[in-house]
Design a protein around this motif. Structure first.
Motif: not given
Lengths: 263, 347
Positions: B49-56
């Motif tokens: 979730r953290t990575l995806a939020d930064s990656l969009g």
């Protein structure tokens, strides 16, 4: 039957000191050792050789600057050892080495069994064996504690951890088996072989061959990993006192233990 | 974060997905143990979730097994935007080839950007083979992760020699980026019980496993680990009071039992179990000293221990000078509470 044992080397952790405050690693004694899991893999290969009379060939896990681990394998009883020489890429990772090892095995004319350590000592990584098995399209048995080749020499059986205990697993040959650290105790080398292999005398010394790794592959594999530096944990804080009632302190200690043990 | 930045991130994600010809995204392959999700799967979803939020990007969970469809809602609650389920009797027990077939077909179609597994036996068997099959990179056993946003590359911190220091590693050119995460290293995510979703099913083709399990290995016992190489030690001293509680603690933790000279004099342990510079020096990941005063010889022998917990009634006991966590209590009263806390799983 032919068994390949893939052996690595690692800087002896007893010879290094990590200064967390300075963010530096001081190497007091630069001594490389055979990692514990690879020692067990070598012993497993020797036991299979004792039982079946198969040929055991040692290959290096990486492009090492010297052939010491291979000489150790010959002193223990391996029939041949192939030192892969030549300058490799700066970050020769497991994906790169799996391709090189698969090419070396093809150059040897194939094999029936590949044995290697289940984990490395420094990173605790496990990927070299499964990557090699994928390239060779072989079955894999990971983390074995005992390995035997059945009389027909077509099947390998291994004891592996399963459901909180141990189970017997088997696969048709050819197959790749990784051996758990601590599974087997490596035998002592034969004294005469040990002296001869290091002095370069006799058949045992001639059993150490040098191959240029570039000649094994038509297309150079590209490493996928890139190093981006190092990080050091904060200095150890000792003497943290737990307070509260016995039950509160117990919960705090249980939490700290769980976090520490990753459970 | 303003909306235009979010739009930009989502556009980047769509651009990446268009480039590679798939949906991209950050994927988590769940570990199912005894019909329940392993805690490491939820930790992986928190990281995803953290990575995806930064990656969009979107987060997807993958569940494989038999009778596991109901677990999909837990994945949604832990942060998954989509869940794929392969619920089939053929996947009832983990076997490499059937699982590989489902996952490699899925990833070939979806072209994920990042795939996260737990560093468990299942994850360690699947991740390298999938990485090799798909041309991806694999960073194993990470305990921290950050993102190089310029290249959309995950930088993983890998503990070296059990955490003496960390190597920062990345796979900037390889996609997918496979990661296995160390259980317990990442926090569990917030469980949003209002989140729900409709999982989609994955096709399961019959594939015969190439490794056959023949049953329990009768009569096999692993060779005893010498005390000096034990990763976890519970050691008793004169003040331990009830040695059976010490044994019980070791049993719950899967630790080896040891002690100081006092425990040896009391007849609780053998000579080979004495932790002392004149006996055995140890270097475990965790050393729990129960009722050990901590004389010079003992404390020198545990110098290499990574984490020391000391339980002793005397606040001036020398063991507290070398311990990381100090509990000033009577072991006979404290150990039952600790055993209860460990068994209940509440902290």
């Amino acid at each position: 039957m032919r068994a390949i044992v893939v052996l690595g080397r690692v800087l002896d952790p007893a010879g290094i000191v990590v200064n967390r405050r300075a963010g530096r690693i001081f190497v007091n004694r630069e001594e490389y050792i055979l990692p514990p899991a690879d020692r067990c893999a070598l012993e497993a290969a020797m036991r299979i050789k004792d039982a079946t009379g198969c040929e055991v060939i040692a290959l290096p896990r990486a492009l090492f600057p010297d052939d010491d681990v291979l000489r150790q394998a010959l002193a223990i009883g391996a029939d041949r050892a192939i030192y892969l020489s030549g300058r490799g890429p700066d970050c020769a990772d497991d994906a790169f080495m799996a391709s090189v090892l698969a090419a070396a095995i093809r150059q040897l004319g194939g094999a029936d069994l590949v044995l290697t350590g289940a984990t490395t000592l420094d990173t605790g990584w496990t990927q070299l064996g499964p990557r090699l098995a994928e390239i060779l399209d072989w079955p894999q048995i990971l983390d074995a504690w005992q390995v035997e080749v059945q009389d027909s020499m077509t099947v390998v059986q291994a004891v592996v951890p399963a459901d909180g205990g141990y189970a017997l697993a088997e696969a048709d040959l050819p197959a790749l088996v990784t051996i758990a650290a601590g599974a087997l105790k490596l035998r002592y080398p034969n004294g005469v072989r040990l002296i001869n292999v290091y002095r370069g005398i006799g058949a045992v010394a001639e059993a150490l061959e040098r191959w240029e790794w570039q000649t094994l592959l038509e297309e150079r594999p590209t490493p996928v990993l890139e190093r981006r530096g190092q990080e050091f944990p904060p200095e150890r804080e000792r003497g943290v006192r737990v307070s509260g009632s016995a039950a509160e302190m117990a919960r705090a200690v249980a939490g700290a233990l769980r976090q520490r043990l990753g459970r | 974060m303003d909306i235009s930045y979010l739009d930009l991130l989502m556009a980047q994600q769509e651009e990446f997905a268009a480039e590679v010809g798939g949906g991209g995204g950050v994927w988590v392959v769940a570990d199912v143990v005894d019909g329940a999700l392993a805690p490491v799967t939820l930790e992986a979803l928190g990281l995803a979730r953290t990575l995806a939020d930064s990656l969009g990007a979107y987060v997807y969970g993958v569940l494989l097994g038999e009778g596991i469809t109901a677990l999909a809602q837990t994945l949604y609650q832990a942060g998954a935007d989509g869940v794929r389920v392969a619920d089939d009797p053929l996947l009832g027990r983990f076997a490499l080839e059937p699982y590989l077939k489902v996952l490699s077909d899925l990833f070939e179609q979806e072209r994920p950007e990042v795939v996260i597994f737990g560093a468990t036996p299942q994850g360690s068997a699947l991740a390298p083979r999938l990485a090799q099959r798909t041309g991806g990179g694999l960073i194993e056993r990470i305990t921290r992760a950050s993102l190089d946003e310029a290249t959309r590359t995950v930088v993983g911190a890998v503990p070296i020699y059990g955490g003496e220091y960390f190597e920062l590693l990345a796979c900037p050119a390889a996609r997918p980026q496979f990661l296995t995460i160390t259980p317990g290293a990442f926090p569990a995510p917030f469980m949003d019980t209002r989140r729900r979703g409709e999982p989609s099913s994955l096709p399961v083709e019959p594939v015969t496993p190439r490794v056959r399990l023949l049953g329990v290995a009768e009569g096999f016992a692993p060779p005893p680990l010498p005390l000096k190489r034990a990763p976890l030690i519970v050691a008793a001293g004169r003040q331990a009071g009830d040695f059976e509680s010490v044994r019980a603690l070791a049993s719950v933790l899967g630790a080896q039992v040891a002690g100081d000279r006092g425990a040896y004099d009391a007849g609780w342990i053998g000579r080979e179990q004495v932790v002392d510079v004149r006996g055995t020096t140890v270097a475990p990941q965790v050393y729990i000293a129960v009722g050990i005063q901590g004389d010079t010889f003992h404390n020198a022998a545990i110098e290499e221990a990574r984490y020391i917990v000391a339980i002793h009634p005397d606040p001036e006991a020398p063991i507290f000078e070398v311990a990381d966590l100090c509990v000033e209590a009577q072991p006979a009263q404290f150990l039952p509470e600790l055993l209860e806390a460990l068994k209940s799983g509440k902290t």
